[in-house]
Design a protein around this motif. Structure first.
Motif, PDB file in Angstrom:
ATOM      1  N   ASP A  97      34.763 -16.134 -41.819  1.00  0.00           N
ATOM      2  CA  ASP A  97      35.318 -17.442 -42.203  1.00  0.00           C
ATOM      3  C   ASP A  97      34.462 -18.097 -43.274  1.00  0.00           C
ATOM      4  OD1 ASP A  97      37.374 -17.113 -40.424  1.00  0.00           O
ATOM      5  OD2 ASP A  97      36.524 -18.412 -38.869  1.00  0.00           O
ATOM      6  N   ARG A 155      36.599 -18.913 -51.949  1.00  0.00           N
ATOM      7  CA  ARG A 155      37.489 -19.965 -52.447  1.00  0.00           C
ATOM      8  C   ARG A 155      36.736 -20.876 -53.416  1.00  0.00           C
ATOM      9  NH1 ARG A 155      39.271 -19.849 -47.002  1.00  0.00           N
ATOM     10  NH2 ARG A 155      37.987 -21.654 -46.455  1.00  0.00           N
ATOM     11  N   ALA A 172      34.488 -25.198 -44.708  1.00  0.00           N
ATOM     12  CA  ALA A 172      33.762 -24.082 -44.109  1.00  0.00           C
ATOM     13  C   ALA A 172      33.502 -24.409 -42.644  1.00  0.00           C
ATOM     14  CB  ALA A 172      32.451 -23.874 -44.861  1.00  0.00           C
ATOM     15  N   HIS A 205      34.907 -16.268 -46.609  1.00  0.00           N
ATOM     16  CA  HIS A 205      36.150 -16.646 -47.287  1.00  0.00           C
ATOM     17  C   HIS A 205      36.005 -18.015 -47.951  1.00  0.00           C
ATOM     18  CE1 HIS A 205      39.008 -13.439 -46.400  1.00  0.00           C
ATOM     19  NE2 HIS A 205      38.515 -13.360 -45.175  1.00  0.00           N
ATOM     20  N   ALA A 206      35.334 -18.943 -47.286  1.00  0.00           N
ATOM     21  CA  ALA A 206      35.132 -20.271 -47.879  1.00  0.00           C
ATOM     22  C   ALA A 206      34.321 -20.164 -49.165  1.00  0.00           C
ATOM     23  CB  ALA A 206      34.417 -21.184 -46.872  1.00  0.00           C
ATOM     24  N   SER A 221      28.358 -27.282 -48.528  1.00  0.00           N
ATOM     25  CA  SER A 221      28.851 -26.623 -47.321  1.00  0.00           C
ATOM     26  C   SER A 221      27.875 -26.667 -46.161  1.00  0.00           C
ATOM     27  CB  SER A 221      29.182 -25.157 -47.625  1.00  0.00           C
ATOM     28  OG  SER A 221      27.980 -24.424 -47.867  1.00  0.00           O
TER      29      SER A 221
END
Length: 270
Positions: A232, A239, A22, A235-236, A52
């Protein structure tokens, strides 16, 4: 009972580190999840934040319906949301409307419909279609949700069971409030909803899932909201949620994970 997520914390944290990193700077990510995936999200959010460094801000709302907290209504109002987790069909509609980032959809789990009674009450046998029909007919008050499972019961299941007319006046679709809470409070003596939404509710007993012949499994998916200022990081998070290492934590909440580790056994029916 749902096993504590602490058993899965190590696997979840390892999954976070195994995924693409991340952003280095900590980010506030706003997530709105529908009830079917809510418990799985709660169980995974802590490990993700620790791995993260990001901060997840969670809110809850149905995938459809007319309530003000429904995810489509929130997006229509322009609420600053980064990620939505919801019924797959409803998510696909929002994607077509241009409200979600194209190509960002990830499928997380499938959810069977289950039924419950108040804790300690007689447990009807719903493992056959005849048994399920009898359970509906013998109940004094039946509750079902205003989201995907309830829409299926209202528009399809009652007809499949041949009891639509007999349920008039004693079966009700419940807006916003979890069906399990209605049962626990004694406002209904029998009700059905996603198993993952019934499982966390205290004061009820889940008697089983719908028989295979009349079962409907609902897909739960996630996507990044179009225009997110933290795409971003969003999206992390997706996932991570879809990582096979987190399948056991997802299945502990009553869902069937879409992405599993090799040789992981199927989720047992309850």
């Amino acid at each position: 009972m749902r096993p504590t997520y602490l058993k899965h914390t190590a696997a979840a944290a390892l999954a976070a580190f195994a995924l693409a990193a991340a952003p280095a700077q900590a980010t506030d990510i706003r997530v709105v999840s529908s009830g079917g995936f809510a418990q799985a999200y709660k169980d995974l959010s802590g490990p993700y934040e620790r791995a993260s460094g990001d901060h997840l801000i969670a809110e809850w709302g149905p995938s459809m319906g007319a309530t003000k907290n429904a995810i489509p209504a929130r997006l229509a109002r322009g609420e600053p949301i980064d990620v939505v987790i919801m019924v797959g069909d409803a998510l696909d509609k929002l994607m077509l409307e241009g409200r979600l980032e194209p190509g960002s959809k990830v499928v997380l789990a499938n959810s069977p419909i289950a039924c419950a009674v108040r804790h300690g009450a007689a447990r009807p046998d719903i493992h056959t279609v005849d048994g399920l029909r009898a359970a509906f007919l013998q109940a004094q008050h039946v509750a079902y949700s205003d989201s995907a499972s309830g829409e299926y019961i209202k528009h399809t299941l009652l007809d499949k069971l041949g009891i639509r007319g007999q349920m008039e006046g004693k079966a009700a679709q419940i807006p916003a409030t979890p069906v399990g809470e209605i049962i626990a409070h004694g406002e209904a003596d029998f009700g059905c909803q996603q198993r993952s939404e019934l499982q966390p509710v205290k004061g009820i007993d889940i008697v089983g899932v719908l028989p295979q012949e009349v079962q409907l499994k609902t897909e739960f998916s996630a996507a990044v909201v179009r225009g997110s200022q933290h795409a971003d990081a969003a999206h992390a998070l997706l996932r991570f949620l879809a990582a096979p290492a987190n399948a056991a934590a997802i299945e502990a909440t009553g869902l069937e994970a879409a992405n599993k580790m090799p040789n992981q056994p199927p989720t047992p029916a309850h």
